[in-house]
Motif scaffolding. Sequence first.
Motif, short mmCIF file in Angstrom:
data_model
loop_
_atom_site.label_atom_id
_atom_site.label_comp_id
_atom_site.label_asym_id
_atom_site.label_seq_id
_atom_site.Cartn_x
_atom_site.Cartn_y
_atom_site.Cartn_z
N VAL A 19 0.96 -1.31 0.37
CA VAL A 19 0.44 0.18 -0.43
C VAL A 19 0.66 1.20 -0.05
CG1 VAL A 19 0.02 -0.32 2.56
CG2 VAL A 19 -1.48 0.99 0.95
N VAL A 20 0.47 2.18 -1.18
CA VAL A 20 1.46 3.77 -0.95
C VAL A 20 0.09 4.18 0.32
CG1 VAL A 20 2.48 5.16 -2.53
CG2 VAL A 20 2.19 2.32 -3.44
N LEU A 21 1.27 5.33 0.58
CA LEU A 21 0.23 6.28 2.04
C LEU A 21 -0.05 7.07 1.54
CD1 LEU A 21 2.13 6.19 4.84
CD2 LEU A 21 0.38 4.43 4.36
N ASP A 22 -1.47 7.18 0.76
CA ASP A 22 -1.98 9.25 0.74
C ASP A 22 -2.64 9.37 1.55
OD1 ASP A 22 -3.94 7.69 1.76
OD2 ASP A 22 -5.67 7.74 0.21
N ALA A 23 -3.52 10.85 1.51
CA ALA A 23 -2.96 11.92 2.56
C ALA A 23 -3.92 11.26 3.85
CB ALA A 23 -3.48 12.95 2.30
N LYS A 24 -5.08 9.87 3.79
CA LYS A 24 -5.63 10.03 4.41
C LYS A 24 -4.67 8.78 5.17
CE LYS A 24 -9.72 6.67 5.23
NZ LYS A 24 -11.22 6.61 5.19
N GLY A 25 -4.12 7.34 4.50
CA GLY A 25 -3.15 6.97 5.28
C GLY A 25 -2.01 7.62 6.30
#
Length: 211
Positions: A19-25
């Motif tokens: 999983v590549v982190l987005d803002a929420k993650g």
Amino acid sequence: MTDNTPHPSDDPSLDEGSVVLDAKGLRAMAHPVRVQVVGLLRKHGPSTATRLAERLGVNSGTASYHLRQLGAAGFVEEDTERGNARERWWRSVHRSTWFNDPELADREPEAALAYQQSVASIYSLRTRQTLNELQTMPRVWRERFDLSDWALRLTPEETAALYQELGDVIGRYRRDTPENAATAPAGAERVGLITHILPELNTPAPEERAP
């Protein structure tokens, strides 16, 4: 696992289990307990809040809270095959986490720093845990333990090339998927390999010695 590669899709380590982190993650993972919870579930498999709390040295209510937050962000999910009305079991959704977006780090500087500091502290904790267990390991494994660092003088482009070359070498030994695990030779054990690339800017070059 964190990574600053501009194009994560080109990295051979990334697969459907990553999983590549987005803002929420990023905001969800910007807490040391949550990073540890995800790491424990990936390493040891499904667990409960009570069991995780014992490993982490926190109370079960704290562990439950962080599990719910991680669940809402999509990092963990209930293991319904194990759970019951009295006790909920949780499992990790992914095998690895990547943080690859400099623009996201610029937009979310506090969350980015908190996440990266959490990862760094956990790497240090893992090193100390191995040191504490080292004398109980078979000698052949004690002799393979290593703590090393090198001072290099590189351009940004050379640093990126070095990172890619290291990744290529590591990739040849990765057996962290169920499919690849079966190919490991007899005697293979889990080995942690932690890499840090630490720019130390404005450090003067060593002076040449007079002949």
